[in-house]
Design an enzyme around this catalytic site. Structure first.
Site, PDB file in Angstrom:
ATOM      1  N   ARG A  53     -17.240   1.067  -0.562  1.00 52.34           N
ATOM      2  CA  ARG A  53     -16.016   1.838  -0.819  1.00 52.34           C
ATOM      3  C   ARG A  53     -16.271   3.030  -1.758  1.00 52.34           C
ATOM      4  O   ARG A  53     -15.761   3.108  -2.856  1.00 52.34           O
ATOM      5  CB  ARG A  53     -14.925   0.915  -1.362  1.00 52.34           C
ATOM      6  CG  ARG A  53     -14.704  -0.252  -0.396  1.00 52.34           C
ATOM      7  CD  ARG A  53     -13.616  -1.169  -0.830  1.00 52.34           C
ATOM      8  NE  ARG A  53     -12.301  -0.603  -0.469  1.00 52.34           N
ATOM      9  CZ  ARG A  53     -11.173  -1.275  -0.724  1.00 52.34           C
ATOM     10  NH1 ARG A  53     -11.205  -2.419  -1.351  1.00 52.34           N
ATOM     11  NH2 ARG A  53     -10.013  -0.757  -0.370  1.00 52.34           N
ATOM     12  N   ASN A 111       0.800  -1.224   0.000  1.00 54.15           N
ATOM     13  CA  ASN A 111       0.000   0.000   0.000  1.00 54.15           C
ATOM     14  C   ASN A 111       0.830   1.271   0.000  1.00 54.15           C
ATOM     15  O   ASN A 111       0.286   2.363  -0.090  1.00 54.15           O
ATOM     16  CB  ASN A 111      -0.997  -0.015   1.160  1.00 54.15           C
ATOM     17  CG  ASN A 111      -2.025  -1.117   0.967  1.00 54.15           C
ATOM     18  OD1 ASN A 111      -2.178  -1.639  -0.135  1.00 54.15           O
ATOM     19  ND2 ASN A 111      -2.708  -1.483   2.029  1.00 54.15           N
ATOM     20  N   CYS A 155     -11.245  -5.423  -3.629  1.00 59.58           N
ATOM     21  CA  CYS A 155     -11.885  -6.352  -2.691  1.00 59.58           C
ATOM     22  C   CYS A 155     -13.354  -5.975  -2.486  1.00 59.58           C
ATOM     23  O   CYS A 155     -13.707  -4.815  -2.427  1.00 59.58           O
ATOM     24  CB  CYS A 155     -11.210  -6.264  -1.326  1.00 59.58           C
ATOM     25  SG  CYS A 155      -9.517  -6.765  -1.358  1.00 59.58           S
ATOM     26  N   ARG A 169      -2.114 -11.420  -4.685  1.00 51.97           N
ATOM     27  CA  ARG A 169      -2.198  -9.988  -4.982  1.00 51.97           C
ATOM     28  C   ARG A 169      -1.329  -9.189  -4.013  1.00 51.97           C
ATOM     29  O   ARG A 169      -0.850  -8.120  -4.337  1.00 51.97           O
ATOM     30  CB  ARG A 169      -3.650  -9.503  -4.832  1.00 51.97           C
ATOM     31  CG  ARG A 169      -4.569  -9.887  -5.951  1.00 51.97           C
ATOM     32  CD  ARG A 169      -5.954  -9.291  -5.724  1.00 51.97           C
ATOM     33  NE  ARG A 169      -5.856  -7.893  -5.319  1.00 51.97           N
ATOM     34  CZ  ARG A 169      -6.839  -7.250  -4.691  1.00 51.97           C
ATOM     35  NH1 ARG A 169      -7.960  -7.870  -4.403  1.00 51.97           N
ATOM     36  NH2 ARG A 169      -6.705  -5.992  -4.349  1.00 51.97           N
ATOM     37  N   ASP A 213      -6.715  -4.294   8.296  1.00 50.37           N
ATOM     38  CA  ASP A 213      -6.093  -5.289   7.414  1.00 50.37           C
ATOM     39  C   ASP A 213      -5.518  -6.478   8.173  1.00 50.37           C
ATOM     40  O   ASP A 213      -5.059  -7.431   7.555  1.00 50.37           O
ATOM     41  CB  ASP A 213      -4.976  -4.645   6.582  1.00 50.37           C
ATOM     42  CG  ASP A 213      -5.538  -3.687   5.568  1.00 50.37           C
ATOM     43  OD1 ASP A 213      -4.762  -2.927   4.962  1.00 50.37           O
ATOM     44  OD2 ASP A 213      -6.770  -3.685   5.389  1.00 50.37           O
TER      45      ASP A 213
END
Ligand code: EPZ
Length: 416
Positions: A124, A24, A119, A399, A307
């Protein structure tokens, strides 16, 4: 979906594992590289599928990328404008595609971005991104699944984020660094990846102060110059391997970490009875005699990271007692529960809350990775489950976890 991971449980993991660069941080820095002309070289970028998709997106808009012999990634935008449009089929594969909105606006003042996918952990929306960019003087409309954005007389502004959204903070930052005047982002996200982005942009000549706090000040500059930058290690990959030690009954030295980035995870892991020690190599984790139940509330950084929520549920499925997990960041991030129940876990979900009643044993089963972190949690459960676990749609795991079959095998896991 392709890719299946088979794991035979019952083998405690022992040894050392080196954490790769942060997914990220890498993804946003790859987008931010187009803010400068000339060749940007990024070190420590993980070779994961999301990074490959991001390089395709960059190539798609006319930016050259290439992996160098020293494993660094070169990113060379064209002399003129990049294509201001991201293709739908690529963008829906990756939520981070929405970061091109701020990057392309910051580079050339006009962008057409398809609404992203990624995801399925919640709707979102991008309302906070749009609010911030509009405050900077961007006209934005959403039609046919695309965001049309054009900067008109953009100038610095004070922006208050209703929620400290990571992506919104990043998109606003990437436009504000090139917007004349001073901008202030209040209630900004404070994640380490935000600090890495600010450090990267400042190394290119941007003027950003306060990244890592909830107030970030930016003085716009006309140009940024390309350079070389090494991204931070992945705190979520690190946390995942720390839990691998605790759940499998083993001991792992997790190397190449920044301990402060992991304090919320270290604290919670110690509460479950694991032995966790920071040293100058990294963080040593040894499984406790038993797994103690703990309650968790996910929060924006520096709270407990969302996460790591699925991975903790896997661990707490085997605790001596019941744990209450509240997911405060995403509205639909308990897909892991149904899959763990197929392995014998005893978990009830009510809205944003999951109650995990620890059981003695988990059993290998055929399960599905529904998203990246749920997939990682299934790997953790499979390490300790009795028998073999077959994880389908393991592509989700690849991923975000570089080389995970090899890294696990090196620690003694039986992975195919
Ligand atoms: C980033 O996603 C990360 N992804 C996520 O990691 C991480 O879970 C998340 O930040 C939170 O830390 C990348 O960096 C590529 P948000 P992002 O905007 O930016 C709501 C992983 O597993 N929201 O902070 O999309 C949103 O719906 C991934 O590596 C709005 O309501 O996260 C969510 O509920 C998963 N309006 C919450 O805020 C907006 O305009 C947090 O989202 C934006 C967000």
């Amino acid at each position: 979906m392709q890719d299946t991971l088979c794991i035979e449980g019952g083998h405690p993991l022992h040894g050392r594992v080196r954490v790769s660069g942060a997914k990220n941080a890498g993804l946003v820095l790859m987008a931010a590289s187009i803010l400068a002309d000339g060749e940007t070289i990024l070190d420590n970028i993980p070779r994961i599928r999301d990074v490959e998709v991001m390089t395709q997106l960059l190539n798609d808009i006319g930016v050259d990328t290439c992996w160098n012999d020293d494993n660094s990634l070169s990113i060379c935008p064209p002399p003129g404008n990049v294509k201001n449009y991201t293709s739908y089929d690529l963008a829906k594969m990756l939520r981070a595609s929405n970061l091109f909105l701020g990057a392309i606006l910051g580079r050339q003042g006009e962008a057409i971005i398809s609404l992203p996918g990624g995801c399925d952990i919640g709707s979102r929306p991008m309302d906070l991104h749009i609010k911030g960019l509009q405050a900077l003087g961007t006209d934005i409309s959403i039609e046919h699944g695309y965001i049309f954005a054009r900067a008109n007389q953009s100038c610095g502004a004070r922006i208050y984020l209703d929620f400290p959204s990571v992506g919104a903070t990043e998109n606003i930052l990437m436009m504000a660094v090139k917007t004349p005047g001073t901008s202030i982002i209040e209630n900004a996200a404070k994640e380490p990846e935000i600090v890495d982005l600010a450090n990267f942009l400042n190394s290119m000549g941007a003027k950003i102060r306060g990244a890592g706090t909830d107030i970030i000040k930016i003085d716009g500059v006309p140009k940024l110059k390309a350079g070389r930058y090494a991204i931070i290690p992945d705190r979520i990959e690190a946390g995942t391997y720390m839990i691998a030690a605790a759940i499998s009954g083993g001991e792992i030295e997790v190397e190449n970490v920044i301990p402060t980035h992991l304090h919320p995870v270290v604290a919670k892991l110690q509460e479950t009875g694991a032995f966790v020690q920071e040293n100058d190599q990294g963080i040593l984790v040894r499984a406790g005699e038993q797994i103690l139940p703990v309650d968790i509330k996910t929060l924006p950084y520096p709270g407990f990271p969302t996460d790591m929520q699925s991975q903790m549920i896997a661990l707490l499925s085997l605790a001596r007692g019941s744990s209450v997990i509240v997911e405060n960041v995403f509205e639909n991030r308990f897909q892991i529960v149904d899959e763990l129940k197929r392995m014998g876990a005893n978990i009830k979900v009510e809205g944003h809350t999951a109650v995990v009643e620890g059981v003695q044993t988990l059993y290998g089963a055929r399960v599905k990775a529904t998203d990246l972190r749920a997939g990682a949690a299934l790997v953790l459960a499979a390490l300790v489950a009795r028998g073999e676990t077959v994880i389908e749609d393991a592509i989700h795991i690849f991923r975000g976890y570089e080389d995970i079959p090899r890294k696990l095998s090196m620690l003694g896991a039986r992975v195919k």
